[in-house]
Write a protein that holds these residues in place. Structure first.
Motif, PDB file in Angstrom:
ATOM      1  N   LEU A 155     -11.353  -6.293  -3.171  1.00 59.73           N
ATOM      2  CA  LEU A 155     -11.543  -5.562  -2.075  1.00 59.73           C
ATOM      3  C   LEU A 155     -10.928  -5.181  -1.104  1.00 59.73           C
ATOM      4  CD1 LEU A 155     -13.179  -4.677  -5.252  1.00 59.73           C
ATOM      5  CD2 LEU A 155     -14.461  -3.632  -3.099  1.00 59.73           C
ATOM      6  N   TYR A 156      -9.984  -5.746  -0.571  1.00 60.41           N
ATOM      7  CA  TYR A 156      -8.949  -5.487   0.339  1.00 60.41           C
ATOM      8  C   TYR A 156      -8.850  -4.969   1.624  1.00 60.41           C
ATOM      9  CZ  TYR A 156      -5.161  -7.742   3.675  1.00 60.41           C
ATOM     10  OH  TYR A 156      -4.857  -8.411   4.750  1.00 60.41           O
ATOM     11  N   PHE A 157      -9.884  -5.130   2.678  1.00 65.14           N
ATOM     12  CA  PHE A 157     -10.496  -5.119   4.018  1.00 65.14           C
ATOM     13  C   PHE A 157      -9.403  -5.510   4.719  1.00 65.14           C
ATOM     14  CE2 PHE A 157     -13.928  -4.816   1.233  1.00 65.14           C
ATOM     15  CZ  PHE A 157     -14.358  -3.721   1.094  1.00 65.14           C
ATOM     16  N   HIS A 158      -8.819  -4.904   5.712  1.00 65.02           N
ATOM     17  CA  HIS A 158      -7.340  -4.987   6.586  1.00 65.02           C
ATOM     18  C   HIS A 158      -7.889  -5.279   8.257  1.00 65.02           C
ATOM     19  CE1 HIS A 158      -6.467  -0.847   8.591  1.00 65.02           C
ATOM     20  NE2 HIS A 158      -6.955  -0.830   6.977  1.00 65.02           N
ATOM     21  N   ALA A 159      -7.349  -5.212   8.900  1.00 65.90           N
ATOM     22  CA  ALA A 159      -7.296  -4.859  10.206  1.00 65.90           C
ATOM     23  C   ALA A 159      -7.628  -4.591  11.591  1.00 65.90           C
ATOM     24  CB  ALA A 159      -6.451  -6.942  10.818  1.00 65.90           C
ATOM     25  N   LEU A 183      -0.859 -14.086  -7.917  1.00 65.02           N
ATOM     26  CA  LEU A 183      -2.077 -14.483  -8.396  1.00 65.02           C
ATOM     27  C   LEU A 183      -2.735 -13.607  -9.188  1.00 65.02           C
ATOM     28  CD1 LEU A 183      -3.569 -15.379  -4.306  1.00 65.02           C
ATOM     29  CD2 LEU A 183      -1.580 -16.454  -5.749  1.00 65.02           C
ATOM     30  N   GLY A 184      -2.374 -12.786 -10.331  1.00 59.45           N
ATOM     31  CA  GLY A 184      -2.566 -12.248 -10.605  1.00 59.45           C
ATOM     32  C   GLY A 184      -3.836 -11.525 -11.084  1.00 59.45           C
ATOM     33  N   ALA A 185      -3.777 -10.708  -9.545  1.00 61.88           N
ATOM     34  CA  ALA A 185      -5.125  -9.930  -9.237  1.00 61.88           C
ATOM     35  C   ALA A 185      -5.435  -8.836  -9.671  1.00 61.88           C
ATOM     36  CB  ALA A 185      -5.713 -11.010  -8.539  1.00 61.88           C
ATOM     37  N   ASN A 186      -6.448  -7.664  -9.944  1.00 64.44           N
ATOM     38  CA  ASN A 186      -5.480  -6.553  -9.529  1.00 64.44           C
ATOM     39  C   ASN A 186      -6.926  -6.027  -8.302  1.00 64.44           C
ATOM     40  OD1 ASN A 186      -5.627  -5.503 -12.169  1.00 64.44           O
ATOM     41  ND2 ASN A 186      -8.086  -5.888 -12.336  1.00 64.44           N
ATOM     42  N   VAL A 187      -6.143  -5.384  -7.495  1.00 61.37           N
ATOM     43  CA  VAL A 187      -6.295  -5.654  -6.312  1.00 61.37           C
ATOM     44  C   VAL A 187      -6.341  -3.554  -5.118  1.00 61.37           C
ATOM     45  CG1 VAL A 187      -5.536  -5.658  -3.850  1.00 61.37           C
ATOM     46  CG2 VAL A 187      -4.889  -6.839  -5.341  1.00 61.37           C
ATOM     47  N   VAL A 188      -7.324  -3.016  -4.615  1.00 60.55           N
ATOM     48  CA  VAL A 188      -7.585  -2.237  -4.437  1.00 60.55           C
ATOM     49  C   VAL A 188      -8.022  -1.585  -2.688  1.00 60.55           C
ATOM     50  CG1 VAL A 188      -9.657  -0.025  -4.207  1.00 60.55           C
ATOM     51  CG2 VAL A 188      -8.900  -1.316  -6.471  1.00 60.55           C
ATOM     52  N   MET A 189      -7.207  -1.400  -2.494  1.00 60.00           N
ATOM     53  CA  MET A 189      -6.906  -1.175  -0.778  1.00 60.00           C
ATOM     54  C   MET A 189      -7.288   0.029  -0.014  1.00 60.00           C
ATOM     55  SD  MET A 189      -2.742  -2.313  -0.414  1.00 60.00           S
ATOM     56  CE  MET A 189      -2.817  -3.349   1.649  1.00 60.00           C
ATOM     57  N   GLY A 229      -2.422  -1.060  12.815  1.00 65.36           N
ATOM     58  CA  GLY A 229      -1.890  -0.840  11.866  1.00 65.36           C
ATOM     59  C   GLY A 229      -2.454   0.255  10.616  1.00 65.36           C
ATOM     60  N   ASN A 230      -2.042  -0.321   9.343  1.00 68.98           N
ATOM     61  CA  ASN A 230      -2.817   0.671   7.967  1.00 68.98           C
ATOM     62  C   ASN A 230      -2.394  -0.366   7.174  1.00 68.98           C
ATOM     63  OD1 ASN A 230       0.317   1.218   7.156  1.00 68.98           O
ATOM     64  ND2 ASN A 230       0.251   2.349   9.011  1.00 68.98           N
ATOM     65  N   MET A 231      -3.215   0.134   5.958  1.00 69.29           N
ATOM     66  CA  MET A 231      -3.333  -0.828   4.652  1.00 69.29           C
ATOM     67  C   MET A 231      -1.789  -1.010   4.335  1.00 69.29           C
ATOM     68  SD  MET A 231      -4.795   2.289   1.696  1.00 69.29           S
ATOM     69  CE  MET A 231      -4.025   3.525   1.330  1.00 69.29           C
ATOM     70  N   GLY A 232      -0.604   0.130   4.243  1.00 67.75           N
ATOM     71  CA  GLY A 232       0.984  -0.169   4.091  1.00 67.75           C
ATOM     72  C   GLY A 232       0.932  -1.368   4.636  1.00 67.75           C
ATOM     73  N   ASP A 233       1.145  -1.552   5.722  1.00 64.39           N
ATOM     74  CA  ASP A 233       0.932  -2.982   6.515  1.00 64.39           C
ATOM     75  C   ASP A 233       0.992  -4.265   6.384  1.00 64.39           C
ATOM     76  OD1 ASP A 233       2.086  -1.439   8.795  1.00 64.39           O
ATOM     77  OD2 ASP A 233       0.315  -1.743   9.752  1.00 64.39           O
ATOM     78  N   ARG A 234       0.071  -4.179   5.153  1.00 61.52           N
ATOM     79  CA  ARG A 234      -0.092  -5.616   4.398  1.00 61.52           C
ATOM     80  C   ARG A 234      -0.106  -5.640   2.738  1.00 61.52           C
ATOM     81  NH1 ARG A 234      -2.970  -3.394   8.384  1.00 61.52           N
ATOM     82  NH2 ARG A 234      -4.148  -5.366  10.224  1.00 61.52           N
ATOM     83  N   LEU A 235       1.152  -5.157   1.999  1.00 60.92           N
ATOM     84  CA  LEU A 235       1.585  -5.146   1.002  1.00 60.92           C
ATOM     85  C   LEU A 235       2.312  -6.025   0.107  1.00 60.92           C
ATOM     86  CD1 LEU A 235       2.823  -0.853   0.529  1.00 60.92           C
ATOM     87  CD2 LEU A 235       0.473  -1.905  -0.277  1.00 60.92           C
ATOM     88  N   PRO A 236       2.661  -6.551   1.513  1.00 65.48           N
ATOM     89  CA  PRO A 236       3.761  -7.646   1.422  1.00 65.48           C
ATOM     90  C   PRO A 236       2.596  -8.654   0.734  1.00 65.48           C
ATOM     91  CG  PRO A 236       4.427  -6.960   3.248  1.00 65.48           C
ATOM     92  CD  PRO A 236       3.262  -6.307   2.840  1.00 65.48           C
TER      93      PRO A 236
END
Length: 356
Positions: A92-96, A115-121, A99-106
Motif C-alpha cells: 500500500l503505497y503512500f506518497h510524499a 520485485l514481484g509485488a502487488n501495489v495499490v496507490m 505531486g501526485n501518485m502518477g509521479d511515483r509510477l517508475p
C-alpha cells in the motif's frame, strides 16, 4: 479617555505595522495545509496524472468513497497470474506531500515487475483527480478507506499487506498501521519525520516559536510506539535536506514492534533521490522476501510446521522432519529466527522445501 492627538498618518502606520505583525504570527495557522499538502506543486499536478499503462503496467483504476463522502482515485496493480498474485506481498503505497501518485509510477513498476509485488496507490483527497481538500483528519480517513477496500478485494485480501510511506506518506503509513496492527505483515518507512511541528522547526528554525499554531500534527513519534508484532524497515538518506536523519533514528528507537526492526542508511541519499542510490531496491526486496514472505509459511493460515519437508537428494522418497523440537524452539525464537535455525541444522545432502 486617552486622547493622544496622533496625526492620521501615524495612526495608519501603526495599524499597518499591527496588521503585518498579526499576519506574520498567524499565517502558519491559516496557510499550513497549503504548505504541507503541496498537491499544486509542481505546476499541473492536479490536471496531468500519469497512468500505469504509460509505463507498461497492467492495472485497474478504482474510485473509493470515504466515510465523509469524498471520492478518491486509486490504482490497483496485481501480478498477472492470479495464483502468484495471491502468494505475493501487496504494497500500500503512500506518497510524499508534493505531486501526485502518477509521479511515483517508475518506482512502482520496479516493485511490481522486478520485485514481484502487488501495489495499490492512493490519491489523497485534494490530490490529482481526487475530490476534497487535504488535511490530517481527511488523510487518515483516506488511508483507512484504502485498507478497507483492499481487505475486500478478491485477490488482495489473501495477501500479506505492507504499508510503504515516504516523507508525509510515512506519517500516513505509521498512523494507519498503528490503528490496524493485525491487518499488516510489515511496514516500510523512507525519510519521514517525528511530527510536523518538529520538522518545520528544522526547516525554518524561526517558526519554532510558533509551533503552538500548527494544527496539523502527525505525531508519528507517538503513533509508532503502538506498532507491535510486525517487522519494520527504516530507509534513511543521510543527506536528507528536509528531514534530518535524527528523525528517522529516533523513530527507529521508539518503534514498539517486538519483531525485527531493520535500519538501512544510504550515505549519499537526499530527501527525494534515495531511491536512486544503488542497493535501494535490494534492501526492500530482502526485507519483503526475508521478513514477510518467508514467515508466512510458518504463520499464514495457522501453524504449518507439519508441512516442513526434507527431500534427500540420494533418495526418491521424501520424509517429514521431526517437528516436536522445532515447535518448542519456534515458541522461543519466533518464526523467522527459527527458520534460520532449522536451515543451519540440515545436512549438506538435504534440500529444504516449504510447501503451501
Amino acid at each position: 479617555m486617552f486622547d493622544l492627538n496622533l496625526p492620521p498618518w501615524l495612526i495608519c502606520s501603526l495599524l499597518y505595522v499591527a496588521l503585518v505583525i498579526a499576519f506574520g504570527i498567524f499565517w502558519p495557522y491559516i496557510f499550513q495545509c497549503q504548505l504541507i499538502y503541496s498537491s499544486w506543486y509542481p505546476p499541473g499536478s492536479r490536471t496531468k496524472i500519469a497512468k500505469p499503462s504509460d509505463f507498461g503496467i497492467n492495472y485497474t483504476e478504482e474510485v473509493l468513497t470515504t466515510k465523509d463522502g469524498i471520492k478518491l482515485r486509486c490504482y490497483v496493480i496485481t501480478l498477472d497470474d492470479i495464483i502468484e498474485a495471491k502468494q505475493a506481498a501487496t504494497i500500500l503505497y503512500f506518497h510524499a506531500g508534493t505531486g501526485n501518485m502518477g509521479d511515483r509510477l517508475p518506482l512502482v513498476k520496479v516493485f511490481n515487475q522486478k520485485l514481484g509485488a502487488n501495489v495499490v496507490m492512493l490519491s489523497y483527497r485534494g490530490y490529482g483527480f481526487s475530490e476534497g481538500k487535504a488535511d490530517e483528519k481527511g488523510l487518515r480517513l483516506d488511508s483507512q478507506t484504502l485498507l478497507d477496500f483492499v481487505k475486500e478485494h478478491d485477490i488482495l485480501q489473501h495477501t500479506n499487506l505492507v504499508a510503504f510511506g515516504h516523507a508525509l506518506g510515512g506519517a500516513v503509513a505509521i498512523d494507519l498501521v498503528s490503528r490496524n496492527n493485525s491487518d499488516f505483515a510489515g511496514l516500510i518507512l523512507e525519510n519521514t519525520f517525528l511530527s510536523i511541528p518538529k520538522v518545520i522547526s528544522n526547516i525554518a528554525p524561526w517558526l519554532s516559536y510558533l509551533t503552538l499554531l500548527w494544527h496539523q500534527k502527525w505525531p508519528s513519534e507517538t503513533s509508532i510506539q503502538n506498532i507491535i508484532n510486525l517487522p519494520v524497515l527504516f530507509i534513511s538518506g543521510a543527506k536528507d535536506e528536509l528531514v534530518p536523519i535524527a528523525h528517522m533514528k529516533k523513530l527507529y528507537q521508539l518503534c514498539g514492534s517486538r519483531q525485527d526492526r531493520c535500519w538501512v542508511e544510504f550515505a549519499t541519499g537526499s530527501h527525494n533521490d534515495t531511491c536512486l542510490v544503488p542497493g535501494y531496491f535490494d534492501a526492500i526486496d530482502d526485507f519483503v522476501k526475508g521478513k514477510i514472505l518467508i514467515s508466512q509459511h510458518w504463520v499464514h493460515g495457522g501453524f504449518m510446521l507439519d508441512l516442513l519437508q526434507v527431500e534427500r537428494l540420494d533418495s526418491s522418497s521424501s520424509s517429514l522432519q521431526d517437528t516436536s523440537d522445532l515447535y518448542h524452539r519456534l515458541l522461543q525464537h519466533g518464526p523467522v529466527e527459527e527458520q534460520q535455525l532449522a536451515l543451519e541444522q540440515l545436512y549438506d545432502d538435504e534440500t529444504l522445501y516449504l510447501t503451501d
